[in-house]
Write a protein that holds these residues in place. Structure first.
Motif, short mmCIF file in Angstrom:
data_model
loop_
_atom_site.label_atom_id
_atom_site.label_comp_id
_atom_site.label_asym_id
_atom_site.label_seq_id
_atom_site.Cartn_x
_atom_site.Cartn_y
_atom_site.Cartn_z
N GLN A 1 62.12 -2.85 37.37
CA GLN A 1 61.52 -1.43 37.74
C GLN A 1 61.39 -0.59 36.46
O GLN A 1 62.32 -0.72 35.42
N ILE A 2 60.58 0.35 36.57
CA ILE A 2 60.67 1.22 35.42
C ILE A 2 60.81 2.85 36.29
O ILE A 2 60.10 3.35 37.08
N PHE B 1 69.78 11.01 36.30
CA PHE B 1 68.89 10.26 37.43
C PHE B 1 69.19 8.74 37.36
O PHE B 1 69.24 7.96 36.31
N ILE B 2 69.24 8.29 38.56
CA ILE B 2 69.73 6.68 38.74
C ILE B 2 68.82 6.07 39.75
O ILE B 2 68.54 6.94 40.80
N ALA B 3 68.04 4.99 39.63
CA ALA B 3 67.44 4.61 40.89
C ALA B 3 68.07 3.11 40.81
O ALA B 3 68.43 2.59 39.60
N THR B 4 68.11 2.65 41.86
CA THR B 4 68.67 1.28 42.33
C THR B 4 67.61 -0.07 42.67
O THR B 4 66.56 0.38 42.85
N LEU C 1 57.53 0.61 40.89
CA LEU C 1 58.16 -0.31 41.61
C LEU C 1 57.67 -1.53 42.14
O LEU C 1 58.15 -2.60 42.29
N TYR C 2 56.37 -1.20 42.35
CA TYR C 2 55.33 -2.28 43.06
C TYR C 2 54.16 -2.55 42.11
O TYR C 2 53.68 -1.42 41.79
N ARG D 1 72.81 -1.78 42.57
CA ARG D 1 72.68 -2.23 41.08
C ARG D 1 71.60 -1.28 40.49
O ARG D 1 70.68 -1.01 40.78
N ILE D 2 72.14 -0.79 39.27
CA ILE D 2 71.19 0.34 38.49
C ILE D 2 70.15 -0.42 37.94
O ILE D 2 70.25 -1.25 37.07
N ALA D 3 68.75 0.02 38.36
CA ALA D 3 67.69 -0.41 37.79
C ALA D 3 67.14 0.61 36.63
O ALA D 3 66.71 0.12 35.39
#
Lengths: 1072, 104
Positions: free
Chosen positions: A119-120, A79-82, A134-135, A61-63
C-alpha cells in the motif's frame, strides 16, 4: 494440550518498517516515531541520545505511517493506515500525555484487487489531501477542508496498473502526484497528475518522463525551492521537474530506503540492499539544479528506513538486522568509512527457524533463532530469567542466614561473609589467593543469639556491649540496620535498640498480643542508616503491622487473610515509590504501596512465586535496588516504568541470599543453595536475555544434537562478485562457543531446505539429516534434491549416505526409526538399510501423493500431519502391516500454510500466510466416513504475524508442583522477530479469562479507535470470522498496567477481586 | 561543501551532545512503557469517522457525463438568460433532438 489456547508475546516485534522525525509530543520536542509492524514507538531526541517515551500497540499491521503538519498547528499529527484498510490520525495531548484520535475510518472498497507492491499512503505537502493507493487502478483521496478536518473519501481511476511508487510534488498550486509505473512491456515511466478535488478526477500534470531505468523503484520528492522529483534506479539516478532533467550513473545497487538530510532537499541518505549508505547531493545554483553527485559513506545494517535526526546523527531502521543509531563523521576512519555506529537496537527478525535447547542443563529452555538476512544474518540465544554466573562455591550444609561485612564502613568492598548455622556462626573471608576461607571476625557488628544481642568491636574483637533478653524468653527474630536493632522474643515482646558508639541501648519495648513471625527496619527514607518505620508480621491473627520508630506506636494493621503466616517482610523503595513486601509461608508474596508519612498500606496485590517459604533481601546491581526472593523458585523483584516485575532467577532452589561485593568478586551475590554456598555475579535485571552471534551469512534452518553437543545449520552466503552469487552450506557449530567447527558446501544451485538430528532403528548412532533442492533458474519447481546423512566424527561432518530425490526436500522427520520426507507434492518414507559391505543406505519404503506442495510435516506415533502450500492441514496415517501411508482426514479450507504443529492426539495447530492461527480437530467419533474424513476447525484467531516455525517447549523453568508448570506450551517465531507462546488452558481457566478479556476490551481501548475484536478476527482473502477458542494474552496481561480505579472497574465487571485478578494474571506472565 | 559532507543540519545543538557511547556491540536495552489508553478520546468526533463515498466510481462517471450533457443543453437552450449562442457547427444531431430526462 487443548483447544482453548492463550496466545502471548514473549518478545515483541523488532522489525522496523517505518520511521519519521517531527514535533509530535510538543512544538519544542523533536521526536523519532518508529513503526514495528504492529507497534509504534515514540522517542524523544535529548542531549543524552534517543530517549524512548512510549510503546504503542496498534490493532493492525501498519502499512503506511506519516507525520504531517495541518494548517495553523504547532505540532505534527501522525497518520497511520493498516493493511486491513483502516486508518487513523493521532494527536499527542501533552497535558494528559495521551494519544487522541482526530480522525479514523475505513478506506476499503468492496471490489478491488489489492496492489502487488504494497500500500501507498501519502500526504500533500500543503495538506490539502491524503492520497492512498490500495487497489490496482484506483487512487483514493481523503480531502482536508480549510480547518484541517477530513472529509468523505473518494476514488479516482488511475490508468497505470503496475504502480511502483507515488509521491506528491512540492510547490504546486494544485495538489500534484508523480506516478512511477511499469507498462505491459516492462518499461518504466513517470507521469504527473493534478488532483482536481472539485471534479474528483485527475488532470494531466505538468510533465512526464518515459523510459526510465529498468530498475527504477523509488521516488523522492524534492522540497522548495528546487522542487521536482528524484527517480532512483538500479543503475541511474534521475532528477526530473517541469523544466530540468539531470541524470547520473551509479554503481549497480537496489536502494531500499532514503532519508532527507537538509530541509531544502539538497542532500539525501540512500541505503542499498547490501547495507551501503551513500549521500546523494543535488548541486544547484540560484535555485536551478545543475547536477547530481553520489558518495558512499560506509556500511550499516541493511536499512528499511532512514531518518536524519539532528547534529549528524541518523537512525537506521532495519528489517534484516539490528537497527542502529549512527553518526556521520566529517573524516573517514581507518577503513575509509564516515559512518560510526553508536547504538544497536536488537532485532530478531526475520526469525526463519529456531530450536529450543537446554544448553546450561538447568531444566530451562533457551530459544536459538536463525535471525536476520543476508550479511546481517545471525543466531540469537534467547533466554528467560536472570542468570547467576558462578564465580566460586563451597560445600556448606544447613545455612540459616548470611550477611556480608566490610572491614570498616568506609571500605568500598565487603571482606567478610558471616554465615550462621543453627548453633554456630562462621566468618568467611577472601584470602590472598582469592579463596574463601574461615577466619576470625574483625568487623564491627551485632550478633543476635537466642538469649542476647552482642555488639562486637572491630579492632579489639572484644565484646563491647550485650543486651540480654528477659529470662524465660528467647529471641525469635531480629533485624538491624547500621544504627538500629529491632527484635522479637517469645511472648510477643517487641524490643527496639539503638546502636550508639559501642553501646547498645534499649529504647523502647512493646508487648503485642501474639507471637511475632518476621520483622524489618530497612531504611527507605532520606537517611540511609536509620528507619522511622518498622514492619512486623504476626502469628495467630495473620497480619502485618507498621510501627513508628523509636516510639513503637502501632500505625497500621493489615490483616492478610487466609491461614498462612507471613515469613518475611521488607520495606523497600523502587523508582521513588515505597512498598511493603510480605512473603507468606506458602510461596505467595503480597505487595502494598506504603505511604511513608502515614504508614498507610494501599493497593494490595498478591502473586505466587513458589510453594515454599520466601526470604526477602534487597541488593543492588548497576546502582539500582532490587529485591531477591529466595525460595524454591528464586525470583528477582524489580521495577520498570513504575510497575513491579518478577523475573525468574535461573537457579533451582535458594534458601538465603546476601549481596557480597568483594574486591575479587565485585558486584556479586552470595547464595545459599542446598548444601552449597555460591558466589556469583548476576545478569542484567530484565526478563529476556538475548545473546547475538553474528554469522555474516543467512542461516535458514537450525537443529541441535544433544549427543555431539553441536548445532547444525543450513545457511547461504552472498558473494556478489562470484559467478553464482549464492552459495549454500551445512555448517556444524559448537553448542557452547558457537564457532563453526565443520562445513559441508552444497552443490551449485543446491539449497539446504531442512535439517534434523535423528537416529534409525538397529543403529545406535545419531545423525544429522539434511534435505536439499536443486533450484535451477530454468525450472519453476525443483525436480531434483538430495537427502544427506551426516555423522559427527571428531567434531567433523562426515557424509555417511546420500539419496537423490525427485524434488525439493521441504521437511524431514524421524518417524518410527525411519526417515519421513516431504518432497514436492509427496510424502515419502525411507528406511535405513544395512548393506552387505557394512554401510547404510536410505531405501524408499512407501509414499503418499495428493498435495500441492507438502511443506511442513509433524508426526506423532503413526500419525502424520501435513501443512500444504495451499490446501491447509491434512492428517495421514502410516499402516505398519501394509507398509503404506493413507490419508485419514483433511481440512477442506484453502489455507496457505506457513507452519503446523501437533498439540495433542486430536488437535493440530496451523499458521497461514494471512497472519492467522487456527486449530483443527480430528473427528474420530464421526458417524460417517465423510465426517471422519474432515478435520473440524475449532479455533480461529488473527495473530497479525507471519509464523515460520512452531516448537514445543517453554522459555521458563517448569516446576512440577506449580499450577503454571502444568500448562503445556508451544513457542513460535515470526518474520517481525516476535517470539510468542501458545498455552493450552484448562476449560474453566479459559472461560474465566475470556470473561476478563471481554471486560478489558471495554476498558483498554484501541489506539486510533481501532477495534480489538475486529483486529483479532480471523481474516484472509476468503473469509473474516470472529476469533474463537484463542485468547489475546497481551491484552489480558495489560490488566497489570492499569491504574487501581480501572482495575476496580474490570474487577466489578468480572466479579472477582482485584487481588485475585492480579494474582491470576501475574501467574500467566510467568509462562513467558 | 565540496565533498557534500559536513555542515549537517542542527535543530537543537544540545541533542546528542551528552550521548555516552556505550559499546556498540552491546545493544541498547531501554524499554519504553507500553501505552494502554483508557480515556474516551480514542474515539474521534462523529464527523471525523471517514468512509469512502458510496457512489461507485463508474456511477459517478455516468452521472457526471449526464450532468455535463445537461449543462451543454442548458447552455444551448433558449430559456437561458444569457444571450443566445449561435448553434455550433459540430453539434451532433442527437444532442439537438434529445430532451434531458434526469432532472439532476
Amino acid at each position: 494440550m487443548s483447544i482453548w489456547n492463550y496466545v502471548v508475546t514473549a518478545h515483541k516485534p523488532t522489525n522496523v518498517t517505518h520511521s519519521r522525525v517531527g514535533n509530535f509530543t510538543s512544538p519544542q520536542d523533536l521526536n523519532l516515531i518508529i513503526a514495528k509492524c504492529t507497534r509504534i514507538e515514540i522517542h524523544l531526541l535529548t542531549p543524552q541520545g534517543l530517549q524512548p517515551m512510549l510503546d504503542v500497540p496498534i490493532y493492525g499491521r501498519i502499512a503506511t505511517l506519516e507525520l504531517f503538519r495541518s494548517h495553523g498547528e504547532a505540532q505534527d499529527f501522525l497518520f497511520i493506515a493498516t493493511e486491513r484498510y483502516k486508518f487513523c490520525v493521532l494527536q499527542w495531548d501533552s497535558e494528559t500525555s495521551e494519544l487522541v484520535t482526530r480522525a479514523m475510518g475505513d478506506v476499503s472498497d468492496r471490489i478491488g484487487r489489492a496492489t502487488d507492491n504494497g500500500q501507498i499512503g501519502i500526504i500533500d505537502p500543503d495538506c490539502r489531501l491524503i492520497g492512498l493507493h490500495l487497489y490496482d487502478g484506483l487512487f483514493k483521496v481523503i480531502p482536508f477542508d480549510n480547518r484541517g478536518q477530513l472529509k468523505e473519501a473518494f476514488n479516482i481511476r488511475l490508468e497505470e496498473l503496475q504502480v511502483l511508487d507515488i509521491k506528491f510534488l512540492y510547490g504546486c498550486s494544485k495538489p500534484t502526484i508523480v506516478v512511477l509505473y511499469q507498462d505491459n512491456k516492462d518499461a518504466r515511466h513517470a507521469k504527473t497528475y493534478e488532483v482536481s478535488l472539485k471534479d474528483k478526477d485527475f488532470v494531466e500534470g505538468p510533465w512526464s518522463q518515459n523510459n526510465l531505468d529498468n530498475g527504477a523503484d523509488l521516488l523522492i520528492p524534492v522540497p522548495p525551492p528546487l522542487c521536482g522529483v528524484l527517480i532512483i534506479g538500479e543503475e541511474t539516478i534521475v532528477y526530473c521537474s517541469a523544466n530540468a532533467f539531470k541524470a547520473i550513473p551509479i554503481r549497480p545497487s537496489i536502494t531500499k530506503a532514503y532519508g532527507r538530510v537538509d530541509p531544502d532537499g539538497s542532500r539525501y541518505l540512500l541505503g542499498d540492499h547490501t547495507g551501503l549508505l551513500s549521500l546523494l547531493v543535488i548541486t544547484h545554483e540560484k535555485e536551478k539544479v545543475t547536477g547530481l553527485k553520489i558518495e558512499p559513506l560506509g556500511e550499516t545494517s541493511i536499512a528499511s528506513t532512514i531518518s536524519y535526526l539532528d547534529n549528524a546523527f541518523v537512525y537506521i531502521g532495519s528489517s534484516y538486522g539490528d537497527s542502529q543509531l549512527i553518526k556521520l563523521n566529517q573524516q573517514p576512519d581507518a577503513k575509509g568509512s564516515y559512518v560510526e555506529v553508536l547504538e544497536r537496537y536488537v532485532n530478531l527478525g526475520p526469525i526463519v527457524d529456531f530450536c529450543v535447547v537446554d544448553l546450561e542443563r538447568q531444566g530451562q529452555g533457551q530459544v536459538v533463532t536463525c535471525s536476520g538476512a543476508y550479511k546481517d544474518g545471525s543466531l540469537r540465544v534467547v533466554r528467560n530469567g536472570i542468570g547467576i554466573n558462578e564465580q566460586a562455591s563451597v560445600e556448606l550444609q544447613g545455612i540459616k542466614g548470611m550477611w556480608s561485612l566490610r572491614s570498616s564502613t568506609d571500605d568500598l568492598f565487603d571482606t567478610f561473609l558471616v554465615v550462621s548455622f543453627i548453633s554456630e556462626t562462621r566468618i568467611l573471608a577472601m584470602n590472598l589467593e582469592d579463596e574463601l576461607e574461615e577466619t576470625e571476625i574483625e568487623g564491627f557488628c551485632s550478633q543476635v543469639t537466642s538469649s542476647s544481642v552482642r555488639l562486637v568491636s572491630s579492632t579489639t574483637r572484644e565484646l563491647r556491649n550485650e543486651w540480654h533478653a528477659p529470662s524465660g524468653y528467647s529471641i525469635n527474630v531480629a533485624t538491624a540496620n547500621a544504627t538500629q536493632v529491632l527484635l522479637a522474643t517469645g511472648g510477643g515482646h517487641l524490643v527496639y535498640l539503638e546502636i550508639g558508639d559501642g553501646i547498645l541501648q534499649e529504647i523502647k519495648h512493646a508487648q503485642l498480643e501474639y507471637e511475632i513471625s518476621c520483622l524489618d527496619i530497612n531504611p527507605i527514607g532520606e537517611n540511609p542508616n536509620h528507619s522511622h518505620l518498622a514492619a512486623v508480621g504476626m502469628w495467630t491473627d495473620i497480619s502485618v503491622r507498621i510501627f513508628s520508630l523509636p516510639e513503637l506506636n502501632l500505625i497500621t494493621k493489615e490483616p492478610l487473610g487466609g491461614e498462612i503466616i507471613p515469613r518475611s517482610v521488607l520495606l523497600c523503595a523502587f523508582e521513588g515509590i515505597s512498598y511493603l513486601l510480605c512473603a507468606l509461608g506458602d510461596g505467595h508474596l503480597l505487595n502494598f504501596l506504603l505511604n511513608t508519612s502515614t504508614g498507610e498500606l494501599t493497593d494490595r496485590k498478591k502473586v505466587s512465586l513458589g510453594t515454599q517459604p520466601i526470604t526477602l533481601r534487597t541488593f543492588s546491581s548497576k546502582n539500582t535496588t532490587h529485591v531477591f526472593a529466595a525460595s524454591d523458585r528464586p525470583t528477582v523483584i524489580y521495577s520498570s516504568n513504575k510497575k513491579l516485575l518478577y523475573s525468574n532467577v535461573n537457579l533451582k532452589e535458594v534458601s538465603h541470599m546476601c549481596p557480597f561485593n568483594s574486591a575479587a568478586f565485585p558486584d556479586s551475590l552470595a547464595i545459599a543453595k542446598e548444601g552449597e554456598l555460591t558466589i556469583g555475579t548476576i545478569d542484567d535485571i530484565q526478563k529476556l536475555h538475548i545473546r547475538s552471534i553474528p554469522l555474516g551469512e543467512h542461516a535458514r534452518r537450525i537443529c541441535h544434537q544433544e549427543q555431539s553437543r553441536t548445532f547444525a545449520i543450513c545457511s547461504l552466503k552472498y558473494i556478489p562478485s562470484a559467478e553464482e552469487p549464492e552459495t549454500h552450506f551445512v555448517r556444524l557449530l559448537d553448542d557452547q562457543t558457537f564457532e563453526f567447527i565443520s562445513t559441508y558446501p552444497l552443490d551449485t544451485y543446491e539449497y539446504g531446505c531442512f535439517i534434523i538430528s535423528c537416529s534409525f532403528s538397529d543403529d545406535s548412532n545419531v545423525y544429522y539429516c539434511v534435505g536439499t533442492a536443486y533450484v535451477l533458474p530454468e525450472e519453476n519447481e525443483p525436480s531434483k534434491g538430495r537427502i544427506l546423512v551426516f555423522a559427527v566424527e571428531d567434531g567433523k561432518l562426515q557424509l555417511i549416505a546420500e539419496k537423490e530425490t525427485k524434488g525439493a526436500v521441504y521437511c524431514l522427520n524421524a518417524f518410527n526409526g525411519k526417515l519421513l520426507a516431504a518432497i514436492n507434492q509427496k510424502i515419502q518414507l525411507y528406511k535405513w538399510v544395512l548393506r552387505d559391505d557394512g554401510t547404510h543406505e536410505l531405501q524408499s519404503e512407501c509414499g503418499h501423493h495428493g498435495h500441492i506442495l507438502a511443506l511442513y510435516v509433524q508426526t506423532r506415533g503413526d500419525f502424520i500431519v501435513v501443512g500444504d502450500l495451499m490446501k491447509s492441514i491434512s492428517l495421514l496415517i502410516y499402516k505398519h502391516e501394509e507398509g503404506a501411508i493413507e490419508e485419514r482426514a483433511r481440512d477442506y479450507n484453502a489455507n496457505w500454510m506457513s507452519a503446523v504443529e501437533i498439540l495433542d492426539d486430536d488437535i493440530y495447530l496451523g499458521a497461514e500466510n494471512s497472519f492467522n492461527l487456527f486449530t483443527v480437530r480430528k473427528n474420530s467419533e464421526g458417524a460417517t466416513d465423510e465426517e471422519r474424513g474432515r478435520l473440524e476447525v475449532v479455533g480461529e484467531y488473527h495473530l497479525g504475524e507471519f509464523i515460520n516455525r512452531f516448537r514445543h517447549g517453554s522459555l521458563v523453568m517448569r516446576l512440577p508442583d506449580s499450577e503454571v508448570g502444568q500448562i503445556p506450551t508451544v513457542i513460535f517465531g515470526t518474520i517481525n522477530g516476535v517470539i510468542g507462546v501458545i498455552a493450552s488452558l484448562p476449560h474453566d481457566q479459559y472461560v474465566f479469562l475470556e470473561k476478563l478479556q471481554s471486560s478489558l476490551r471495554k476498558v483498554i481501548k484501541g489506539v486510533g479507535g481501532l477495534s480489538h475484536e475486529q483486529w483479532r478476527s480471523f481474516s484472509n482473502d476468503k473469509k473474516t470470522v470472529e476469533a474463537r477458542n484463542f485468547l489475546d494474552g497481551d491484552l489480558i496481561e495489560s490488566f497489570l498496567d492499569l491504574n487501581r480505579s480501572k482495575m476496580d472497574e474490570v474487577s466489578q465487571a468480572v466479579g472477582v477481586s482485584v487481588e485475585e485478578l492480579c494474582k491470576r494474571v501475574e501467574e500467566l506472565t510467568r509462562l513467558h | 561543501m565540496d565533498s557534500g559532507l559536513g555542515n549537517w543540519p542542527s535543530y537543537d545543538p544540545h541533542n546528542f551532545s551528552q550521548l555516552r557511547t556505550s559499546d556498540p556491540s552491546r545493544s541498547s536495552k531501554m524499554a519504553p512503557a507500553t501505552y494502554h489508553p483508557t480515556h474516551n478520546r480514542v474515539v474521534p468526533p462523529a464527523d471525523q469517522v471517514i468512509n469512502t463515498e458510496a457512489k461507485h466510481i463508474l456511477l459517478r462517471e455516468i452521472y457526471r457525463r449526464a450532468e455535463e450533457k445537461i449543462d451543454l443543453i442548458a447552455a444551448t437552450s433558449p430559456l437561458q438568460l444569457t444571450p443566445k449562442r449561435a448553434a455550433s457547427d459540430n453539434l451532433t444531431p442527437e444532442h439537438g433532438s434529445k430532451q434531458p430526462r434526469v432532472s439532476t
